[in-house]
Design a protein around this motif. Structure first.
Motif, PDB file in Angstrom:
ATOM      1  N   THR A  90       0.836  -1.205   0.000  1.00  0.00           N
ATOM      2  CA  THR A  90       0.000   0.000   0.000  1.00  0.00           C
ATOM      3  C   THR A  90       0.870   1.253   0.000  1.00  0.00           C
ATOM      4  N   ASN A 133      -6.507  -1.315   3.954  1.00  0.00           N
ATOM      5  CA  ASN A 133      -6.830  -0.280   2.982  1.00  0.00           C
ATOM      6  C   ASN A 133      -7.973  -0.695   2.066  1.00  0.00           C
ATOM      7  N   VAL A 179     -11.304  -0.364   4.679  1.00  0.00           N
ATOM      8  CA  VAL A 179     -11.491   0.714   5.647  1.00  0.00           C
ATOM      9  C   VAL A 179     -12.768   1.488   5.310  1.00  0.00           C
ATOM     10  N   THR A 238      -2.305   2.105   5.367  1.00  0.00           N
ATOM     11  CA  THR A 238      -3.669   2.573   5.175  1.00  0.00           C
ATOM     12  C   THR A 238      -3.778   4.088   5.287  1.00  0.00           C
ATOM     13  N   THR A 244      -3.114   1.074  -5.372  1.00  0.00           N
ATOM     14  CA  THR A 244      -3.689   1.998  -4.378  1.00  0.00           C
ATOM     15  C   THR A 244      -4.674   2.950  -5.042  1.00  0.00           C
TER      16      THR A 244
END
Length: 525
Positions: free
Chosen positions: A110, A279, A282, A302, A465
């Motif tokens: 991430t 991530n 969330v 994250t 991402t």
């Protein structure tokens, strides 16, 4: 029209037309290639007696007792002037890759863009200048910021409490397992085994072994998820718990997570979840609702703090009601009047009697806390939900754009989560994941995570991402398509890539087993 990648390759070109097949340009006298300069070691640049600062001779005698520490000869430090030093490190910086240059498609890492606002807040005097040994009364603002972040982490995960002091992911894993051990010992139940699925993070079995447990693997199903039947069959009175990564390292959500948790609890065990892939969920899924007892959260993933090279990191561990009494000290305690107090060892017996002890000397990583809280407050609950949605959307865009040229072992199982997984099957005779990764360097990108997870042969794990634009992803996808097509066409120049990097392909086995890390002048190997 086809997009032209960094090496001048277009998909419709045959392998013989690739620029690497052309005659190599003549070497320059200096070894430099345009602005890519061949940089010597700083010791090789040094001149005898060179220095950027002039010092006057120091007069006077050595203080009594210190004479034995006086150097017999000058330190063998490189001597450079100030402009030579500045230019050396600036030239070295040009040979590095950074998130500010392009994407880091490292699966399971991430590596997202870090908003500059985060850095500005972390550098406020009340945060950057504080010292862990200051009196508690002088750091009330910092403690309040830590408590505010703790509140958000508890809310986002649906858990009861959080230990803020663990410094990174594996440290958080250890914290969670020590909580589990303390809880089991408190009820007089000494169990010896931790179950770890094949699709879990590689640090999970290492952490369990370090904590004194015997590790047993649970196989994966054909669609890359935990074999629920195998897990249930292994549960028994010797199983302390399970360490599960969700979403797992294949980039897939464990749809049976609640069923797994219920089965482990029914057998008297506890559930640890590796939160490195938080991530992807969330703002969408609360691990506490899935029966998780402990989960670390990588703030540096994250919540966007840049990481790599061993730091910085932060791994707070959220705990269920069953494990909260056994969490580590120190921790912040909030009173009804809004006053915050740091609970230390001397006060723990009254307010936290069942703690397993201390994980770190101090409370945690203040700079990480400040950046993460800034990121959370900037996004809010709705924004964090969009973070997960966009990360998953980007990964699926990569997966579906490449599945016709790269083997995607779990593509048929449906959408992936935050990372797309490919293998080196069908690349052609002798072509491997390493060749694709090294070729990607020539294209101007950092390679994806390679040969992980181990459940997939020649794995290539791509995590774009949410901070990558469609245009940026199209550039990456175009380069990967080109590399896959060249491999299938038998383009042997991939076996010697990279060609345009500061260094050519290294012998990675020798580099790992026989690294040369010390300058020894003429005797250097």
């Amino acid at each position: 029209m086809s997009a032209v990648n960094a090496a001048g390759w277009r998909p419709e070109m045959g392998p013989a037309q690739h620029p690497a097949h052309e005659d190599a340009p003549r070497d320059t006298a200096s070894g430099d290639r345009g602005l890519m300069l061949e940089e010597p070691l700083i010791f090789e640049l040094a001149a005898p007696g060179g220095t950027g600062v002039d010092f006057e001779d120091i007069a006077g005698e050595v203080l009594p007792g210190l004479a034995k520490h006086r150097r017999a000869a000058p330190l063998a430090l490189p001597g450079l002037s100030e402009p030579e030093t500045v230019r050396h490190y600036t030239r070295l910086s040009r040979q590095n890759y950074a998130i500010d240059l392009g994407p880091f498609p490292l699966g399971s890492c991430t590596m997202k863009h870090n908003p500059r606002l985060n850095e500005k807040m972390a550098r406020l005097p009340g945060f950057v200048d504080i010292h862990p040994l200051q009196p508690v009364s002088t750091v009330q603002g910092a403690l309040r910021a830590i408590n505010e972040l703790a509140h958000w982490l508890i809310t986002l995960t649906g858990m009861r409490g959080v230990a803020m002091s663990p410094k990174a992911g594996a440290h958080g894993e250890l914290c969670g397992l020590l909580c589990i051990r303390a809880a089991l010992e408190a009820r007089g139940d000494a169990r010896e085994v931790i179950l770890v699925p094949e699709s879990a993070h590689g640090t999970n079995p290492a952490t369990a072994a370090f904590a004194g447990y015997r590790v047993e693997n649970i196989p994966a199903t054909a669609d890359g998820r935990v074999d629920l039947a195998a897990l249930k069959a292994r549960l028994g009175p010797d199983v302390a718990g399970v360490m599960i990564t969700n979403p797992n390292t294949c980039g897939l959500f464990e749809r049976d997570m609640k069923t797994i948790s219920d089965a482990v609890h029914a057998a008297g065990g506890l559930v640890y979840c590796d939160g490195a892939n938080f991530n992807a969920i969330v703002g969408k899924v609360r691990p506490g609702d899935l029966g998780i007892d402990a989960m670390h959260i990588n703030l540096h993933k994250t919540f966007s703090t840049p990481h790599g090279g061993g730091g910085p990191g932060s791994g707070p561990v959220v705990l269920s009601e069953a494990l909260c009494p056994f969490g580590p000290i120190p921790f912040t305690e909030l009173y009804e009047d809004g006053h915050l107090t740091l609970v230390e060892e001397e006060t723990a017996p009254e307010r936290h009697p069942d703690t397993f002890g201390r994980m770190a000397a101090f409370h945690g990583q203040m700079g990480m806390f400040t950046r993460a809280l800034t990121y959370i407050l900037s996004h809010g609950a709705d924004g964090l939900r969009q973070v997960a949605e966009d990360a998953v959307l980007n990964a699926n865009y990569v997966l579906r754009s490449l599945e016709d040229v790269l083997d995607a072992p779990f593509a048929a199982a449906g959408p992936c989560m935050h990372e797309a997984l490919f293998s080196d099957d069908d690349l052609g005779d002798g072509m491997t994941t390493l060749d694709i990764a090294k070729g990607l360097i020539d294209e101007g990108f950092h390679p994806m995570t390679v040969y992980f997870p181990l459940v997939v042969h020649g794995a290539m794990l791509v995590e774009p991402t949410e901070t990558e634009s469609k245009a940026g992803l199209d550039r990456l996808i175009g380069s990967l398509r080109s590399l896959a097509q060249r491999a299938r066409a038998g383009d042997q120049t991939l076996k010697t890539a990279p060609h345009f990097a500061p260094r050519r392909r290294l012998d990675e086995t020798q580099a790992a087993r026989k690294p040369v890390l010390t300058w020894r002048g003429d005797a250097a190997a």
